[in-house]
Write an enzyme that holds these catalytic residues in place. Sequence first.
Site, PDB file in Angstrom:
ATOM      1  CG  ASN A  42      -0.423  -0.116   2.534  1.00 27.21           C
ATOM      2  OD1 ASN A  42       0.554  -0.821   2.754  1.00 27.21           O
ATOM      3  ND2 ASN A  42      -1.037   0.555   3.497  1.00 27.21           N
ATOM      4  CD  GLU A  55      -5.351  -5.987  -1.357  1.00 21.36           C
ATOM      5  OE1 GLU A  55      -5.917  -6.530  -0.397  1.00 21.36           O
ATOM      6  OE2 GLU A  55      -4.986  -4.787  -1.341  1.00 21.36           O
ATOM      7  CB  CYS A 102     -10.966  -2.725   0.244  1.00 25.99           C
ATOM      8  SG  CYS A 102     -10.271  -2.111  -1.313  1.00 25.99           S
ATOM      9  CB  CYS A 105      -8.560  -4.798  -3.603  1.00 18.97           C
ATOM     10  SG  CYS A 105      -7.515  -3.347  -3.355  1.00 18.97           S
TER      11      CYS A 105
END
Length: 145
Positions: A42, A55, A102, A105
């Site tokens: 991230n 991701e 999430c 993603c």
Amino acid sequence: MSPEALLDKAREAASHAYAPYSQFPVGCALLLDDGRVVTGCNVENASYGLTMCAERGAVSRMIIDGDREPASSDATGAAATGRPRIVAAAIAGLKAAPCYPCGACRQVLHEFDCERIVVENNETKKPVVIDFAEILPHAFGPNDL
């Protein structure tokens, strides 16, 4: 590649995260159908909405580093994507487990036919392997166009 080894690669990727605001480093390791493993982490932004999840970072790297034929059209004009396929996506949060992708993603992983998700069990620290359709049932994708 074993789920344990894939999670190890995700943890390594998480160690490179840029997470000065949340202090929540996340890494992702994608096992592709050709055997390659692609990682991402991230990358946060002061404008929180512009933060890039691990991701999606891994998927972007997968496309950039890919050695597949670019998209083209067949004789009928239909698009032939030449897109890679994700066999498994391991996600590791260094400060929390399990660390599921999430919604955004999940949709991006579905675009590349992700078969399964690997996360870490909070108590046992062992991998948990989940069929992708379990975390994104009735998904909308390229075959729905």
